[in-house]
Design an enzyme around this catalytic site. Structure first.
Site, short mmCIF file in Angstrom:
data_model
loop_
_atom_site.label_atom_id
_atom_site.label_comp_id
_atom_site.label_asym_id
_atom_site.label_seq_id
_atom_site.Cartn_x
_atom_site.Cartn_y
_atom_site.Cartn_z
N ARG A 55 0.85 -1.18 0.00
CA ARG A 55 0.00 0.00 0.00
C ARG A 55 0.90 1.24 0.00
O ARG A 55 2.10 1.14 0.13
CB ARG A 55 -0.94 0.00 1.21
CG ARG A 55 -0.21 -0.30 2.50
CD ARG A 55 -0.72 0.42 3.68
NE ARG A 55 -0.66 1.85 3.55
CZ ARG A 55 0.45 2.58 3.71
NH1 ARG A 55 1.63 2.03 3.96
NH2 ARG A 55 0.41 3.90 3.59
N GLY A 56 0.23 2.43 -0.11
CA GLY A 56 0.99 3.66 -0.23
C GLY A 56 1.23 3.91 -1.72
O GLY A 56 1.69 3.00 -2.43
N ALA A 57 0.92 5.13 -2.16
CA ALA A 57 0.90 5.38 -3.61
C ALA A 57 2.19 4.98 -4.34
O ALA A 57 2.13 4.26 -5.35
CB ALA A 57 0.55 6.85 -3.85
N ARG A 100 -6.94 -0.67 -7.20
CA ARG A 100 -7.26 0.48 -6.33
C ARG A 100 -7.38 1.72 -7.22
O ARG A 100 -6.52 1.96 -8.07
CB ARG A 100 -6.19 0.67 -5.25
CG ARG A 100 -6.15 -0.52 -4.28
CD ARG A 100 -5.40 -0.20 -3.02
NE ARG A 100 -6.11 0.73 -2.16
CZ ARG A 100 -5.54 1.36 -1.12
NH1 ARG A 100 -4.27 1.17 -0.85
NH2 ARG A 100 -6.24 2.19 -0.38
N GLN A 248 -2.98 3.14 9.78
CA GLN A 248 -1.64 3.11 9.16
C GLN A 248 -0.62 3.92 9.96
O GLN A 248 0.57 3.64 9.94
CB GLN A 248 -1.70 3.67 7.73
CG GLN A 248 -2.39 2.79 6.72
CD GLN A 248 -3.84 3.14 6.55
OE1 GLN A 248 -4.50 3.57 7.48
NE2 GLN A 248 -4.37 2.94 5.35
N ASP A 289 -1.86 10.89 -2.67
CA ASP A 289 -2.19 9.82 -3.63
C ASP A 289 -2.40 10.40 -5.02
O ASP A 289 -2.27 9.69 -6.03
CB ASP A 289 -3.43 9.06 -3.18
CG ASP A 289 -3.08 8.21 -1.98
OD1 ASP A 289 -3.09 8.75 -0.86
OD2 ASP A 289 -2.73 7.03 -2.17
N ASN A 299 -5.52 12.70 -0.42
CA ASN A 299 -4.70 11.86 0.47
C ASN A 299 -5.63 11.15 1.46
O ASN A 299 -6.85 11.35 1.43
CB ASN A 299 -3.65 12.71 1.19
CG ASN A 299 -2.60 11.86 1.90
OD1 ASN A 299 -2.07 10.92 1.32
ND2 ASN A 299 -2.30 12.17 3.14
N LYS A 300 -5.04 10.36 2.33
CA LYS A 300 -5.81 9.54 3.28
C LYS A 300 -6.87 10.35 4.01
O LYS A 300 -6.64 11.49 4.40
CB LYS A 300 -4.82 8.92 4.28
CG LYS A 300 -5.39 8.00 5.32
CD LYS A 300 -6.28 6.91 4.78
CE LYS A 300 -5.61 6.01 3.76
NZ LYS A 300 -6.57 5.15 3.03
O1 MRU Z 1 -4.86 3.41 1.70
P1 MRU Z 1 -3.37 3.58 1.75
O2 MRU Z 1 -2.76 3.09 3.01
O3 MRU Z 1 -2.68 3.06 0.50
O4 MRU Z 1 -3.19 5.17 1.74
C1 MRU Z 1 -1.91 5.72 1.77
C2 MRU Z 1 -1.90 7.19 1.83
O5 MRU Z 1 -2.93 7.85 1.79
C3 MRU Z 1 -0.56 7.85 1.83
O6 MRU Z 1 -0.59 9.03 2.59
C4 MRU Z 1 -0.19 8.19 0.38
O7 MRU Z 1 -0.33 7.07 -0.43
C5 MRU Z 1 1.16 8.73 0.27
S1 MRU Z 1 2.39 7.47 0.46
C6 MRU Z 1 3.90 8.20 0.21
#
Ligand code: MRU
Length: 408
Positions: A55-57, A100, A248, A289, A299-300
């Site tokens: 996970r994470g962009a 996703r 997270q 993201d 973002n999250k």
């Molecule tokens: O749902 P996730 O855990 O993939 O979401 C991640 C985030 O929102 C992060 O802040 C974003 O991807 C940046 S990661 C460098």
């Protein structure tokens, strides 16, 4: 996909490759179990992204690139002539693209691998056509069950597979270098603009979700400058939002900061406003993201509320943002497909049992609300450009309202 327990392996880099197999941490197991997953084929890559083991962009982007290269190799090994069919790359990309929807890095990375393969095809004299009878026969011949793994007989097919793999490897390296460069930019930004920072107390940074090393191939985006400043002996402390519902922040950011020995404190998502009011936050630093052409940041979920609070208290709100997260084709945040996740993420929580008589040391899921409650669980939110002090990219600090000029 196979899982391997690796308790002594260093956490960073968070993705590595051995003999064309991809290894990364299973993030659904952290912080309680340090397990590595081995992604052996394109299906493994898609499953790991969809199941949020990855996970994470930026990490999603890296695994999607490798997954696309694997899908290309798998298809060419089965049907060496398939590159002659119009739309073959698009159909191979479908499974990965469906995993996703919000982080643009996924489609961007898949597009980069496809483009590198297309460049070879365009440089050759091959015309892409609908499948002919000859091609269909070729498919049958190469589908014989005894045909060895992913060996490719046709020289063009094998050149294409190799090109896709090399491009994916480049993207993995680029992510590491890009985040190190974001870290360099962040160092200047934090030291110059952080509110109220004095030599007498550590620099106080608040972060949301995990935009750390675990969300990337290495360094993280929001954490890269933090790692670098800490290594230089600059005193800092990170307020880590727990980041409900998947936590997270508490499970991943706190874990990796502890691993690196960086002082930090986990706070409930709603505590940030009070801390800002009390002068305990010098800067907010988050990842993203997707950043849209008008400078809106996706973002999250929960990021927007932190940006509002930061604005109200005159605290800079920085977004660490690799160029691969900027989507100039998307006019504004309102145009982004915001992932809606399962209600179970809200109604259940995962953790280690703490009851003294509980002998089970495996994480378990427990319900935290009455059966049948209706929940709504959007995974991301939109922070308008007006609340963003700057986008810290690998190239420069960019005013979110000047993205069009920067990318003209
Ligand atoms: O749902 P996730 O855990 O993939 O979401 C991640 C985030 O929102 C992060 O802040 C974003 O991807 C940046 S990661 C460098």
């Amino acid at each position: 996909m196979t899982s391997i327990s690796m308790t002594t392996k260093p956490l960073r880099p968070t993705l590595w490759i051995e003999q064309r197999q991809v290894f990364t941490w299973d993030q659904t197991r952290l912080p309680f179990e340090r397990e590595v997953i081995c992604l052996e084929n394109s299906q493994d890559c898609a499953r790991a992204i969809a199941g949020m083991q990855v996970r994470g962009a930026p990490l999603i982007g890296a695994v999607a690139a490798l997954g696309m290269a694997m899908a290309i190799r798998e298809a060419l090994a089965k049907h060496p002539g398939c590159y002659r069919e119009a739309g073959w790359l698009e159909s191979l990309a479908k499974a990965l693209l469906a995993t996703r929807p919000t982080a643009v890095n996924l489609a961007w990375a898949v597009g980069q691998v496809s483009a590198s393969v297309n460049a070879i095809l365009q440089a050759s004299t091959i015309d892409q056509e609908p499948p002919t009878e000859e091609l269909k026969a070729d498919r049958v011949a190469y589908s014989r069950p005894n045909r060895p793994g992913n060996a490719i007989a046709d020289s063009m097919a094998s050149a294409l597979a190799e090109q896709a793999w090399q491009r994916a490897l480049d993207l993995v390296d680029d992510d590491r270098n890009c985040n190190a460069a974001i870290g360099m930019q962040t160092q200047h930004v934090l030291l110059k603009h952080a509110r109220g920072q004095t030599a007498s107390r550590p620099l106080q940074i608040l972060t949301h979700c995990n935009a750390g090393a675990l969300a990337t191939v290495d360094w993280g985006t929001a954490t890269a400058g933090i790692y670098q400043l800490h290594a230089q002996g600059i005193a800092l402390h990170v307020w880590v939002d727990e980041t409900r519902p998947r936590n997270q922040g508490a499970s991943l950011t706190a874990y990796e900061l502890a691993d690196a020995g960086i002082p930090h404190t986990v706070i409930a998502d709603n505590a940030g406003g009070l801390l800002m009011m009390r002068g305990l936050v010098d800067a907010v630093m988050v990842g993203c993201d997707r950043v849209c052409a008008n400078g809106d940041v996706v973002n999250k979920i929960g990021t927007y509320l932190k940006a509002l609070a930061a604005k109200a208290h005159g605290i800079p709100f920085w977004v660490a943002c690799p160029a691969s997260s900027i989507d100039m084709s998307c006019p504004s945040g309102m145009d982004v497909n915001i992932e809606e996740r399962s209600a179970l993420e809200l109604s259940q929580i995962r953790g280690l049992p703490v009851h003294p008589q509980q002998t089970l040391r495996q994480p378990i899921l427990v319900k935290i609300m009455q059966e049948g409650q209706i929940c709504y669980n959007p995974g991301f939110d939109i922070t308008p450009a007006a609340l963003v002090s700057g986008l810290i990219t690998e190239h420069a600090l960019i005013n979110p309202f000047k993205l069009r000029e920067a990318f003209a």
